[in-house]
Design an enzyme around this catalytic site. Sequence first.
Site, PDB file in Angstrom:
ATOM      1  N   LEU A 161       0.872  -1.177   0.000  1.00  0.00           N
ATOM      2  CA  LEU A 161       0.000   0.000   0.000  1.00  0.00           C
ATOM      3  C   LEU A 161       0.901   1.217   0.000  1.00  0.00           C
ATOM      4  O   LEU A 161       1.558   1.520   1.007  1.00  0.00           O
ATOM      5  CB  LEU A 161      -0.905   0.018   1.238  1.00  0.00           C
ATOM      6  N   ARG A 198      -4.753   9.235   6.824  1.00  0.00           N
ATOM      7  CA  ARG A 198      -5.071   8.330   5.722  1.00  0.00           C
ATOM      8  C   ARG A 198      -6.117   7.283   6.107  1.00  0.00           C
ATOM      9  O   ARG A 198      -6.311   6.993   7.286  1.00  0.00           O
ATOM     10  CB  ARG A 198      -3.809   7.629   5.229  1.00  0.00           C
ATOM     11  N   THR A 251       5.525  -3.660   4.272  1.00  0.00           N
ATOM     12  CA  THR A 251       5.310  -2.450   5.054  1.00  0.00           C
ATOM     13  C   THR A 251       6.176  -2.450   6.298  1.00  0.00           C
ATOM     14  O   THR A 251       6.588  -3.514   6.782  1.00  0.00           O
ATOM     15  CB  THR A 251       3.828  -2.322   5.470  1.00  0.00           C
ATOM     16  N   CYS A 282      12.268  12.249   2.239  1.00  0.00           N
ATOM     17  CA  CYS A 282      11.545  11.044   2.639  1.00  0.00           C
ATOM     18  C   CYS A 282      12.154   9.844   1.915  1.00  0.00           C
ATOM     19  O   CYS A 282      13.085   9.981   1.135  1.00  0.00           O
ATOM     20  CB  CYS A 282      10.053  11.163   2.321  1.00  0.00           C
ATOM     21  N   ASP A 292      -1.571  11.072  11.228  1.00  0.00           N
ATOM     22  CA  ASP A 292      -1.840  10.377   9.974  1.00  0.00           C
ATOM     23  C   ASP A 292      -3.336  10.424   9.703  1.00  0.00           C
ATOM     24  O   ASP A 292      -4.131   9.940  10.509  1.00  0.00           O
ATOM     25  CB  ASP A 292      -1.365   8.927  10.078  1.00  0.00           C
ATOM     26  N   GLU A 330      -1.956  11.949  -0.532  1.00  0.00           N
ATOM     27  CA  GLU A 330      -0.713  12.708  -0.420  1.00  0.00           C
ATOM     28  C   GLU A 330      -0.525  13.293   0.983  1.00  0.00           C
ATOM     29  O   GLU A 330      -1.474  13.746   1.615  1.00  0.00           O
ATOM     30  CB  GLU A 330      -0.725  13.848  -1.448  1.00  0.00           C
ATOM     31  N   GLN A 341      11.284   3.478  -1.881  1.00  0.00           N
ATOM     32  CA  GLN A 341      10.407   2.391  -1.458  1.00  0.00           C
ATOM     33  C   GLN A 341       9.492   1.945  -2.596  1.00  0.00           C
ATOM     34  O   GLN A 341       9.261   0.749  -2.786  1.00  0.00           O
ATOM     35  CB  GLN A 341       9.574   2.813  -0.254  1.00  0.00           C
TER      36      GLN A 341
END
Length: 362
Positions: free
Chosen positions: A218, A296, A317, A233, A294, A260, A238
């Site tokens: 993800l 998300r 992850t 970052c 976060d 984003e 990744q």
Amino acid sequence: MTLAPTILERLTRARGDLRMGVPVVLTGGGEAALVVAVEALTDARLATLRGFGVPVLAITSRRAETLKARAYDGDLARIALPADAAMGWLRALVDPKDDLRVPMKGPLQSLRDGPADLHRAAIALVKAAHLLPAAVLVPVSKALSLAADNALTLLTLEEIGQTLSALSPMVDVVSAKVPLVASQAGRVHIFRPENGTEDHYAIEIGKPDRDLPVLARLHSACFTGDVLGSLKCDCGPQLRAALAQMGAEGAGVLLYLNQEGRGIGLANKMRAYSLQDQGFDTVEANHRLGFEDDERDFRIGADILRQMGFKSVRLMTNNPKKIAMMQGCGLIVTERVALHAGENPQNALYLRTKADKSGHLP
């Protein structure tokens, strides 16, 4: 069949209205209010709003903590606007870019009487529009006629509560073969939420067996890292490392989710970067903006995987929240596949903060 827009369509309108600085009418609990996002508000429109009543500023408790304002409503604070408050005062209150230069914003009067349900819904709507999480509300009467006479979008608390928190159904729009550097056997699927928000993408490598755990990642969109090669970052490395591993194994699915900046949008992410330039870490920057660590929603990824026919995953992850969300959505996580790529001197503090404050695994 009626031609009138559904609640999903009116919510989409509302997000667009708020981004343009157009008021939205909220009703519920026997009350009604005009709502405008502070980021898009102008002095002229603020003056017009004052003609309807006394404006109140709604901010999150995260932003209130920075401002040393009392958040009597728990997750938010309602701030009384002084009669002479103009947009310069309002912007300084909600945008932290000048907090260090102008630390004293008060005195601020936090309201504590009456319900805060409309204010809470207003902040949720502004967040959904990817704006700074702050709104001005003006209590009004005759909400229906006010909305009709001024062509304003009207929403009820009941509608918002049932819809904003629900996961929007996804429509599998189209897929096509796309040969990739990582694998010539690539296929890109486009999934579109019915609520009018951003499309999400599934990059399928090879032909994964739907009866076996699929190697899955993800990956949240990162324009600066994925496209520009930012060193702040580890997102770009990744992304490429995950695709390369899927290509090497011959099968896998990378979900590219348009969330984003941990769900706050690119403009707010750049605001967070600006705060990091002042010495704050990534979590502190989000809090000063008024967001959580976060924002998300990983349920989106689980829903797409289920639509593609997968029941279990080997999840690439370092974020335990992704594992918990997958399992909570009924997908079996048979293995966590660690993913380490892209560490450099520029992002060392960022990676350490993710481990220390967000619980990312080694």
